[in-house]
Design a protein around this motif. Structure first.
Motif, PDB file in Angstrom:
ATOM      1  N   SER A 106      38.725  32.013  31.982  1.00  0.00           N
ATOM      2  CA  SER A 106      37.995  31.382  33.080  1.00  0.00           C
ATOM      3  C   SER A 106      38.364  29.914  33.137  1.00  0.00           C
TER       4      SER A 106
ATOM      5  N   TYR B 198      35.621  32.900  41.869  1.00  0.00           N
ATOM      6  CA  TYR B 198      34.994  33.269  40.609  1.00  0.00           C
ATOM      7  C   TYR B 198      33.832  32.310  40.325  1.00  0.00           C
TER       8      TYR B 198
ATOM      9  N   SER C 111      39.430  36.563  43.335  1.00  0.00           N
ATOM     10  CA  SER C 111      39.811  37.931  43.032  1.00  0.00           C
ATOM     11  C   SER C 111      40.954  38.414  43.922  1.00  0.00           C
TER      12      SER C 111
ATOM     13  N   ARG D 187      41.791  37.223  33.814  1.00  0.00           N
ATOM     14  CA  ARG D 187      40.372  37.497  34.024  1.00  0.00           C
ATOM     15  C   ARG D 187      39.941  38.801  33.351  1.00  0.00           C
TER      16      ARG D 187
ATOM     17  N   ASP E  81      47.958  33.166  37.404  1.00  0.00           N
ATOM     18  CA  ASP E  81      47.849  34.408  36.646  1.00  0.00           C
ATOM     19  C   ASP E  81      49.197  35.100  36.505  1.00  0.00           C
TER      20      ASP E  81
END
Length: 228
Positions: free
Chosen positions: A222, A106, A17, A206, A186
């Motif tokens: 994921s 995660y 995160s 996410r 990401d």
């Protein structure tokens, strides 16, 4: 997809995160940076990175206080400075080793890393955080010590993450052809640079984010959704 033999993954927003980094690690380093420089400033490694920070800022002669103020401003700006990341990593090491926190992963990440390694894939990390910080991140994770699964680490000393040449350098370092390597991130601009170097790419988005159209990069919510 051509047979994948190696996976290179980002950290923030990919394995972990972003909020953990911004809300735990950054404030921890910022609060302790002045005292750390005061007590460790005579150590050669710390002196080296203080000098590199001044050099990066174009300051020919800077006092220790001036460099400290510069570094604090860079933390607030989230500047991708190799010198800053190295110093943050030294401070984070003390926090990890003291048990002040564990890095976030995660839920599915550890299982997928174990599975991919069990299938013979070589796993690497490429992050803007220093290599030292990356090693700590995976060693002291809330999913246990994941560092034995990783074959190597790359940071901004390899090059900026949004430039093609950085991924070409990674390919050279790991001895793989681009068509056998998958890069996960990401950040679309990083994926574009990796794709320009010939790597396969996977865009991690996410929940609760909706996945917008992005034909250049397969999008996944994921690690479990990634198909090799």
């Amino acid at each position: 997809m051509t047979a994948i033999r190696a996976i290179v993954t980002d950290i923030e927003g990919t394995t972990s995160s972003i909020s953990f980094v911004k809300e735990v690690l950054f404030p921890y380093a910022r609060e302790r940076l002045p005292a750390y420089i005061e007590t460790h400033g005579d150590q050669p490694e710390v002196q080296h990175w203080l000098h590199e920070a001044a050099k990066e800022a174009g300051i020919v002669e800077a006092s220790r206080q001036e460099v400290l103020e510069l570094l604090l401003r860079w933390i607030d700006e989230d500047r991708k400075s190799t010198a800053l990341k190295a110093l943050q990593g030294m401070i984070w090491q003390e926090g990890f080793e003291a048990g002040d926190y564990r890095s976030h992963m995660y839920p599915e990440v550890a299982g997928r890393l174990h599975a991919w390694r069990g299938e013979g894939l070589h796993l690497y990390v490429y992050s803007s955080g220093s290599v030292q910080a990356q090693k700590l991140f995976f060693r002291y994770s809330d999913a246990g010590d994941l560092s034995p699964l990783l074959a190597g680490y790359f940071d901004t000393e390899t090059g900026p993450k949004r430039e093609r040449v950085s991924y070409e350098r990674i390919l050279e370092a790991i001895g793989e052809r681009p068509e056998h390597v998958l890069f996960l991130s990401d950040v679309v601009e990083e994926l574009d640079a990796a794709r320009a170097a010939g790597l396969h790419t996977g865009w991690l988005l996410r929940p609760p984010l909706e996945i917008p159209p992005q034909p250049r990069h397969p999008a996944y919510a994921s690690f479990d959704a990634i198909s090799l």
